[in-house]
Design an enzyme around this catalytic site. Structure first.
Site, short mmCIF file in Angstrom:
data_model
loop_
_atom_site.label_atom_id
_atom_site.label_comp_id
_atom_site.label_asym_id
_atom_site.label_seq_id
_atom_site.Cartn_x
_atom_site.Cartn_y
_atom_site.Cartn_z
N TYR A 153 0.91 -1.06 -0.11
CA TYR A 153 0.88 0.04 -0.08
C TYR A 153 1.01 1.56 0.20
O TYR A 153 2.22 1.20 0.75
CB TYR A 153 -0.75 -0.28 1.06
CG TYR A 153 -1.56 1.42 1.50
CD1 TYR A 153 -2.29 2.14 0.73
CD2 TYR A 153 -1.39 2.04 3.43
CE1 TYR A 153 -2.72 3.17 0.51
CE2 TYR A 153 -2.03 3.53 2.94
CZ TYR A 153 -2.75 3.48 2.56
OH TYR A 153 -3.54 4.75 2.11
N ASP A 202 -0.43 -7.75 7.07
CA ASP A 202 -1.84 -6.32 6.54
C ASP A 202 -2.84 -7.54 6.46
O ASP A 202 -2.55 -7.94 5.03
CB ASP A 202 -1.24 -5.55 5.88
CG ASP A 202 -2.24 -4.06 5.70
OD1 ASP A 202 -3.94 -4.71 6.04
OD2 ASP A 202 -2.20 -2.97 5.26
N LYS A 243 -11.72 0.03 6.20
CA LYS A 243 -12.41 -0.58 5.06
C LYS A 243 -13.32 -1.80 6.07
O LYS A 243 -14.40 -1.55 6.42
CB LYS A 243 -11.02 -0.98 4.52
CG LYS A 243 -9.90 -0.51 4.35
CD LYS A 243 -10.60 0.61 3.91
CE LYS A 243 -9.14 1.25 3.17
NZ LYS A 243 -8.54 2.47 3.60
#
Length: 379
Positions: free
Chosen positions: A98, A170, A195
């Protein structure tokens, strides 16, 4: 218990004091001491809050962990785990990470003399060859963001353990419902709880879980010492989101699979990235370590001009940063999630100017397909 049941029965499903079916929002900054010699369980809300504690227990239960920590954002959870490392440490990270994590590792932790080597973690040999005497952590995403590359969690974690490295995974894309890295020996699991855990585009939050008591003490030291804690109302929103996580994930995943199959055969789409497609690299590995392919996919439609036209013609998806919500969200990694990554690195990873990431929501899939088809037909 099965994940569907566990999401509703984590041990914090009602208030132990009143029997209320929802954990109260303890909107307070401090707590009364009735006895100087017997401090209360909670004394100051940065150090602990009953609503936050309930969320932390629930997330730990869902991830199969002993300890949970709720942070003010996903990046706060990620950096909170990394800040347990001593100065001078070396981190090995998957290269397709990310953009915010890439920025933190290359621009923030470098100031603390913590250096990172980025490798293709789908190749376990690259992980092994990157290990140095001062290596202290392995940082992974699987599936990765945004091209959904798959790392063999069991194999990678075995390498890390053999060399005394802490493994941080993650797990945002999968959520605790579909994948539990602690089962494979991961030391820390982190999520952008903004999320799928939250699921409604109304909260910024992060969570981290771990098994080891000593490591939990270190993470708590960072959480409390740096103060990037989650507030009680946001904690309550996540508790509410967790209750419907299985339902949302099942619906979104089913629709994502149909959309991926549709896009793969469309002449205007150059490539589709989705672990549920039989020819997706690492699909077999993913099936062994997760309970489903998830609700996120990426696809390439050529270039920035095509993206501009396509996004203008869509009616249903929100064109925005983020993912994992009840509504479908279309993102443009080159300008959104991975804008912090240099162009040269994006090119190396295949994050092209024509790549789009789609987080599928709970709308009727037929409506989503019609909308996508109409926008693609106009290109």
């Amino acid at each position: 218990m099965r994940p569907d049941t566990l999401a509703l029965h984590t041990g914090v499903e009602f208030c132990p004091h009143t029997g209320a079916a929802s954990v109260p929002i303890y909107q307070t900054s401090t707590f009364h001491w009735s006895d100087l010699d017997q401090p209360p369980d909670f004394d100051y809300a940065r150090s602990g809050n009953p609503t936050r504690a309930a969320l932390e227990r629930a997330v730990a239960e869902l991830e199969g962990a002993r300890h949970g920590f709720a942070f003010s954002s996903g990046m706060a959870a990620i950096t909170g785990a990394l800040l347990t490392l001593p100065a001078g440490s070396h981190v090995i990270a998957c290269e397709d990470v990310y953009g915010g994590s890439y920025r933190a590792l290359t621009q923030v932790f470098r100031r603390l003399s913590i250096e990172t080597t980025f490798v293709d973690a789908t190749d376990l040999d690259q992980i092994a060859h990157a290990i140095r005497p001062n290596s202290r952590a392995l940082y992974l995403e699987t599936p990765s963001n945004p091209n959904l590359r798959i790392t063999d969690l069991s194999g990678a974690i075995q390498i890390a353990k053999a060399h005394g490295l802490m493994t941080i995974v993650d797990n945002t894309f999968m959520s605790p419902y579909l994948q539990n890295p602690h089962q494979f020996g991961a030391d820390v699991v982190v999520h952008s709880a903004t999320k799928f855990i939250g699921g409604h585009s109304d909260v910024i939050a992060g969570v981290a879980t771990c098994q080891d008591d000593a490591l939990a003490s270190e993470i708590y030291l960072i959480q409390n010492g740096f103060g990037a804690v989650l507030g009680p109302h946001d904690s309550w929103l996540l508790l509410r989101g967790l209750k419907t996580l299985p339902l949302r994930m099942r619906q979104s995943q089913e629709s994502a699979a149909r959309i991926a199959a549709y896009l793969q055969q469309h002449p205007k789409v150059q490539r589709v990235f989705y672990p549920g497609l039989p020819d997706h690299p690492g699909a077999d590995i993913h099936r062994r370590q997760a309970r489903g392919p998830g609700a996120v996919l990426s696809f390439d439609i050529g270039g920035a001009n095509e993206v501009r036209e396509f996004s203008k013609r869509l009616r249903l998806p929100l064109f925005a940063v983020s993912l994992g919500a009840a509504e479908t969200i279309l993102s443009y990694p080159a300008r959104m999630s991975h804008a912090a990554m240099p162009q040269s690195q994006r090119d190396h990873l295949g994050i092209s100017d024509g790549l789009l990431r789609l987080s599928v929501g709970v709308e009727a899939v037929e409506d989503l397909l019609e909308d996508l088809d109409s926008a693609l037909h106009a290109l």
